[in-house]
Design a protein around this motif. Structure first.
Motif, short mmCIF file in Angstrom:
data_model
loop_
_atom_site.label_atom_id
_atom_site.label_comp_id
_atom_site.label_asym_id
_atom_site.label_seq_id
_atom_site.Cartn_x
_atom_site.Cartn_y
_atom_site.Cartn_z
N THR A 85 139.87 15.86 54.09
CA THR A 85 138.43 15.88 53.73
C THR A 85 138.12 15.30 51.97
O THR A 85 137.20 15.19 51.61
N THR A 86 139.26 14.88 51.39
CA THR A 86 139.17 14.45 50.06
C THR A 86 138.62 13.11 50.10
O THR A 86 138.92 12.27 50.92
N LEU A 87 137.42 12.90 49.13
CA LEU A 87 136.69 11.34 49.16
C LEU A 87 137.56 10.45 48.36
O LEU A 87 137.96 10.88 47.19
N ILE A 88 137.65 9.26 48.99
CA ILE A 88 138.27 8.04 48.01
C ILE A 88 136.94 7.17 48.21
O ILE A 88 136.77 6.57 49.46
N ASP A 89 136.47 6.35 47.19
CA ASP A 89 135.42 5.62 47.29
C ASP A 89 134.15 6.12 48.18
O ASP A 89 133.66 5.18 49.12
N GLY A 90 133.95 7.33 48.38
CA GLY A 90 133.00 7.99 49.14
C GLY A 90 133.27 8.24 50.38
O GLY A 90 132.46 8.54 51.18
N ARG A 91 134.49 8.02 50.85
CA ARG A 91 134.94 8.17 52.50
C ARG A 91 136.14 9.12 52.50
O ARG A 91 137.04 9.15 51.38
N PRO A 92 136.31 10.16 53.45
CA PRO A 92 137.31 10.72 53.25
C PRO A 92 138.64 10.34 53.51
O PRO A 92 138.57 9.18 54.53
N ARG A 93 139.74 10.98 53.18
CA ARG A 93 140.92 10.01 53.19
C ARG A 93 141.52 9.84 54.52
O ARG A 93 141.94 8.92 54.99
N VAL A 94 140.99 10.89 55.68
CA VAL A 94 140.96 10.77 56.78
C VAL A 94 139.75 11.01 57.58
O VAL A 94 139.08 12.13 57.38
N ALA A 95 139.13 10.19 58.41
CA ALA A 95 138.16 10.70 59.13
C ALA A 95 138.12 11.90 60.25
O ALA A 95 139.10 12.13 60.68
N PRO A 96 137.12 12.63 60.24
CA PRO A 96 137.16 13.87 60.82
C PRO A 96 137.73 13.81 62.49
O PRO A 96 138.61 14.41 62.89
N LYS A 97 137.26 12.64 63.05
CA LYS A 97 137.81 12.23 64.44
C LYS A 97 139.33 12.29 64.47
O LYS A 97 139.92 12.42 65.29
N GLN A 98 139.81 11.31 63.35
CA GLN A 98 141.21 10.90 63.26
C GLN A 98 141.91 12.34 63.14
O GLN A 98 143.04 12.47 63.66
N SER A 99 141.52 13.20 62.23
CA SER A 99 142.03 14.64 61.71
C SER A 99 142.22 15.34 62.94
O SER A 99 143.42 15.79 63.32
#
Lengths: 199, 199
Positions: A85-99
């Motif tokens: 859930t850490t943001l990189i360039d405004g997006r989470p490192r892993v999308a919730p669906k992928q997690s």
């Protein structure tokens, strides 16, 4: 009681116990508690800092294999999600669906190997927005574990309400607590851990 | 003092701290001592039960790689040998010459990666004949480390002379001590460990 109980703990920096000056973390505290109640065990702490669920899914089998020889009573504890859930360039490192897909896949792989699994929720850090994203994952993870009939320990909200945890996280690096915080987390996991070990 | 010091401990069950009801082993005790003297660090305990030097040589790079990200101050502590000297059908699991070659190769690989290494000798168990074989390895290992200019901590003979270590090993499973034994081992390693960390 098991004669040769071996438990691998796979996950991130919270599993590794980063920030604990006593170098036990919640993992070491749960293990010492098992010893104290008459259940010796071998624990392997496979928490790695900064890792997302994708990285953990990628290495868990390779690292657990040499630690689970034939004939032992092998168990797996899993905890990840905060780095997702850490943001990189405004997006989470892993999308919730992928997690969520990563957790489901890890549980499927573990079940296929006949491993008993316990999952521990990702804890809160000193960032309300990230915690809101992690709380979203917590809901997904609870559903996935329920569907897989795997116990899931919901520590996220209790730790967000814990003055000890949140104070130590703020006093530390903004993510990890000290000894008292890890003690709180171990105390929250303890009852489910003992129940699970007794199965 | 290092800002982001990460130390991997690679080896066998003694590295893993098997038998310690406090779940610290000598590794956890050295790490906590570093914290107490103002040097926080991340430790990764990669000790695995029953493993010989051949098995450890085979996995150390794969397991250390994700634990040493770019930019951290990476260090490696190595300890193995007791499982090499266990007899199977009258022969050691790993011949002394091969054990020595494995250590030399591991040190060469680590040096090629620019890693600072500390090697800890294999400790004694409750078997005088096996200890004699392990003491032979201890001599080989000392020579190899001297040639590679890597510090080698000679704990084997001091622990054989330690009433605490030998009593706990006998009271345990014949190989591993309890908390006081690991404390003795940590105390023997402590001075060299601190000197090495300060480099």
């Amino acid at each position: 009681m098991y004669n040769d109980l071996r438990v691998c703990f796979i996950g991130d920096s919270f599993v590794a116990g980063v920030g604990d000056p006593q170098c036990l973390g919640w993992v070491g505290r749960l293990a010492a508690q098992a010893y104290a109640t008459g259940q010796p065990l071998t624990t392997y702490n496979l928490g790695v800092r900064m890792q997302t669920s994708t990285e953990i899914l990628g290495r868990w089998q390779a690292e657990c294999a040499p630690r689970f020889p034939d004939g032992c009573a092998a168990r797996l504890v899993v905890s990840f999600g905060v780095n997702d859930t850490t943001l990189i360039d405004g997006r989470p490192r892993v999308a919730p669906k992928q997690s969520a897909a990563n957790l489901a896949e890890l549980l499927a792989q573990a079940t296929a190997r006949g491993l008993a699994v316990l999952v521990v929720a990702p804890p809160p850090v000193d960032d309300a927005e990230q915690n809101a994203r992690t709380a979203g994952l917590d809901e997904h993870f609870a559903d996935i574990c329920a569907a897989a009939a795997v116990p899931y320990v919901r520590v996220h909200h209790p730790l967000r309400d814990s003055a000890v945890w949140m104070r130590e996280v703020r006093a530390g690096d903004g993510a990890h607590p000290g000894a008292a915080g890890y003690q709180e987390m171990a105390a929250l996991i303890g009852p489910r851990w003992r129940e699970w070990l007794a199965r």
